[in-house]
Design a protein around this motif. Structure first.
Motif, PDB file in Angstrom:
ATOM      1  N   ARG A 109       0.824  -1.208   0.000  1.00 25.41           N
ATOM      2  CA  ARG A 109       0.000   0.000   0.000  1.00 25.41           C
ATOM      3  C   ARG A 109       0.860   1.261   0.000  1.00 25.41           C
ATOM      4  O   ARG A 109       0.553   2.236  -0.694  1.00 25.41           O
ATOM      5  CB  ARG A 109      -0.930  -0.001   1.216  1.00 25.41           C
ATOM      6  N   ALA A 110       1.935   1.244   0.779  1.00 22.03           N
ATOM      7  CA  ALA A 110       2.804   2.423   0.857  1.00 22.03           C
ATOM      8  C   ALA A 110       3.459   2.723  -0.486  1.00 22.03           C
ATOM      9  O   ALA A 110       3.541   3.884  -0.910  1.00 22.03           O
ATOM     10  CB  ALA A 110       3.861   2.227   1.935  1.00 22.03           C
ATOM     11  N   GLY A 111       3.948   1.685  -1.160  1.00 19.72           N
ATOM     12  CA  GLY A 111       4.589   1.891  -2.455  1.00 19.72           C
ATOM     13  C   GLY A 111       3.627   2.441  -3.492  1.00 19.72           C
ATOM     14  O   GLY A 111       3.952   3.386  -4.227  1.00 19.72           O
ATOM     15  N   MET A 112       2.415   1.873  -3.540  1.00 20.47           N
ATOM     16  CA  MET A 112       1.423   2.344  -4.502  1.00 20.47           C
ATOM     17  C   MET A 112       1.037   3.793  -4.225  1.00 20.47           C
ATOM     18  O   MET A 112       0.954   4.625  -5.143  1.00 20.47           O
ATOM     19  CB  MET A 112       0.189   1.446  -4.429  1.00 20.47           C
ATOM     20  N   ALA A 113       0.796   4.105  -2.932  1.00 27.19           N
ATOM     21  CA  ALA A 113       0.387   5.467  -2.568  1.00 27.19           C
ATOM     22  C   ALA A 113       1.499   6.466  -2.852  1.00 27.19           C
ATOM     23  O   ALA A 113       1.246   7.587  -3.316  1.00 27.19           O
ATOM     24  CB  ALA A 113      -0.008   5.514  -1.095  1.00 27.19           C
ATOM     25  N   MET A 114       2.741   6.078  -2.590  1.00 31.81           N
ATOM     26  CA  MET A 114       3.851   6.998  -2.779  1.00 31.81           C
ATOM     27  C   MET A 114       4.078   7.305  -4.255  1.00 31.81           C
ATOM     28  O   MET A 114       4.381   8.440  -4.628  1.00 31.81           O
ATOM     29  CB  MET A 114       5.117   6.417  -2.148  1.00 31.81           C
ATOM     30  N   ALA A 115       3.921   6.304  -5.111  1.00 34.90           N
ATOM     31  CA  ALA A 115       4.065   6.540  -6.551  1.00 34.90           C
ATOM     32  C   ALA A 115       3.033   7.553  -7.026  1.00 34.90           C
ATOM     33  O   ALA A 115       3.345   8.458  -7.814  1.00 34.90           O
ATOM     34  CB  ALA A 115       3.929   5.226  -7.306  1.00 34.90           C
ATOM     35  N   ARG A 116       1.802   7.411  -6.543  1.00 30.31           N
ATOM     36  CA  ARG A 116       0.755   8.365  -6.925  1.00 30.31           C
ATOM     37  C   ARG A 116       1.038   9.747  -6.362  1.00 30.31           C
ATOM     38  O   ARG A 116       0.791  10.765  -7.010  1.00 30.31           O
ATOM     39  CB  ARG A 116      -0.610   7.871  -6.450  1.00 30.31           C
ATOM     40  N   GLN A 117       1.567   9.803  -5.127  1.00 34.57           N
ATOM     41  CA  GLN A 117       1.761  11.093  -4.475  1.00 34.57           C
ATOM     42  C   GLN A 117       2.893  11.894  -5.090  1.00 34.57           C
ATOM     43  O   GLN A 117       2.872  13.128  -5.058  1.00 34.57           O
ATOM     44  CB  GLN A 117       2.006  10.884  -2.977  1.00 34.57           C
ATOM     45  N   PHE A 118       3.877  11.227  -5.643  1.00 30.90           N
ATOM     46  CA  PHE A 118       4.930  11.957  -6.339  1.00 30.90           C
ATOM     47  C   PHE A 118       4.327  12.777  -7.485  1.00 30.90           C
ATOM     48  O   PHE A 118       4.782  13.893  -7.766  1.00 30.90           O
ATOM     49  CB  PHE A 118       5.984  11.003  -6.892  1.00 30.90           C
ATOM     50  N   VAL A 119       3.298  12.227  -8.139  1.00 30.42           N
ATOM     51  CA  VAL A 119       2.638  12.934  -9.236  1.00 30.42           C
ATOM     52  C   VAL A 119       1.667  13.976  -8.699  1.00 30.42           C
ATOM     53  O   VAL A 119       1.661  15.127  -9.135  1.00 30.42           O
ATOM     54  CB  VAL A 119       1.908  11.932 -10.154  1.00 30.42           C
TER      55      VAL A 119
END
Length: 395
Positions: free
Chosen positions: A101-111
């Motif tokens: 969950r953290a990896g998926m959320a972080m990828a989105r948050q960078f954008v």
């Protein structure tokens, strides 16, 4: 829902999970234990824990060595065995969901944060695709399993080893339970641990590659990390793993304190070494962003200093020297505005942290790490005694 390789999330960025579709998960899916598109951490945690612990417990019950023993110590007293296989192994597996969950959320948050601009998005997607290929590689996991098995075969159980005293018969031979613990359960635990070390390395490499993209960082951002303070939550994604690793030595030391009269002071140094080393490991992904943040701060500091200096000279010319100012855009609300605002901008740049480590990161590491050691302390200093001493101090 798990997104498959190569699909994009609504923000347009290729999603990246350090867990989904890695080699062990693919093996579980081929065995039909985990449905396609799911992590199945719950069922895997129960199954692997039972495979590791149940044969040991059944043997101990069958031979009368679980609660009491004619020679050596009973299995029940060795809390480290139970915690390692009934607590740590399940937590290792359950922790995969948090990191996913953290990896998926972080990828989105960078954008979403704007750090990855539309022009940068294709390179960001390419970086995530390359990390997906690395994550899906089987070689690191095969290596981890080989090392775990080799270590277990080389480190054979000895009758004089207190941690395995429950496993030896009166004639000095190793019973089935000890054999299972040494050559089946221990390699499982060790392989899972090495797997998590690989995931930390994977996430660190991901952060390093993302940091090299030329992120659109805001040096004056109030979060003091250029607008990417959300990365501080990353160590917390390993909280269950931290809890598991802390519980293993704490349970072993609890046996020493209760059954061998050891003092907690004897474990202070190894406990401190563990805390420091594991904390540094979990902070590695954040340290990987230091070149990006440090570079932005180094470039921004003189530029913002010059801006504030120019505004200060204009203020001095207009209001002190009472002379006309040709270009007063820096003094207007539509520009930088009042001097106090300009000074605040410069102060924000000056206070920008080159290392994105704050309270969230430290709490994410230290809080789960402290739980087993607090419980260990209560073994030697019962809560009732502590409360009575506090009460006496108060009254």
């Amino acid at each position: 829902m798990i997104r498959r390789r190569g699909t994009s999330d609504p923000s347009g960025a290729i999603t990246f999970s350090p867990v989904d579709n890695d080699a062990p998960l693919r093996w579980w899916r081929r065995l039909r234990v985990v449905p396609s598109g799911e992590l199945g951490v719950g069922r895997r945690a129960v199954l692997v824990a039972l495979v590791a612990w149940l044969p040991i417990a059944v043997w101990a019950f069958a031979t009368g060595r679980f609660v009491s023993a004619d020679t050596g110590e009973p299995l029940f007293q060795h809390y480290g065995i139970h915690v390692r296989y009934l607590v740590a192994i399940p937590l290792f597996i359950l922790g995969e969901a948090a990191l996913h969950r953290a990896g998926m959320a972080m990828a989105r948050q960078f954008v979403a944060s704007g750090a990855v601009t539309p022009d940068l998005a294709p390179r960001f997607e390419a970086t995530n695709r390359s990390m997906v290929r690395l994550r899906d590689a089987s070689l690191p996991w095969a290596f981890a399993l080989a090392v775990a098995i080799a270590w277990s075969l080389a480190d054979t159980p000895a009758p004089l080893d207190d941690a395995m005293s429950w496993a030896f018969r009166a004639d000095g031979s190793l019973g089935f339970g000890g054999w299972w613990a040494a050559y089946v359960a221990r390699p499982i635990f060790f392989a899972l641990l090495l797997g998590w070390l690989w995931r930390i390395a994977l996430v660190t490499l991901w952060m390093w590659r993302v940091g090299r993209l030329g992120l659109s960082l805001v040096p004056s951002h109030p979060d003091r990390t250029g607008g990417i303070a959300f990365v501080e939550k990353l160590p917390g994604a390993f909280a269950l793993v931290t809890l598991a690793l802390s519980a293993v030595p704490a349970s072993r030391w609890a046996h020493e304190v209760i059954h061998h009269g050891a003092s907690l002071a004897a474990f202070r140094l190894p406990g401190l070494v563990f805390a420091v080393l594991w904390s540094l490991l979990l902070l590695l992904p954040l340290f990987a962003l230091v070149p990006a943040l440090g570079g932005v701060k180094r470039k921004a500091a003189p530029a913002y200093a010059a801006l504030v200096g120019e505004q200060g000279r204009l203020v001095h010319r207009r209001w002190i020297e009472r002379k006309p100012v040709d270009d007063d855009a820096l003094l207007e609300a539509a520009g930088v505005g009042p001097v106090a605002d300009a000074a605040a901008l410069y102060g924000a740049v000056k206070n920008m942290r080159p290392v994105p480590v704050g309270k969230a990161a430290l709490i994410g590491i230290l809080a789960p790490m402290a739980i087993p050691f607090v419980l260990l302390a209560l073994v030697q200093f019962p809560l009732k005694d502590i409360l009575l001493k506090l009460l006496k101090l108060l009254v």
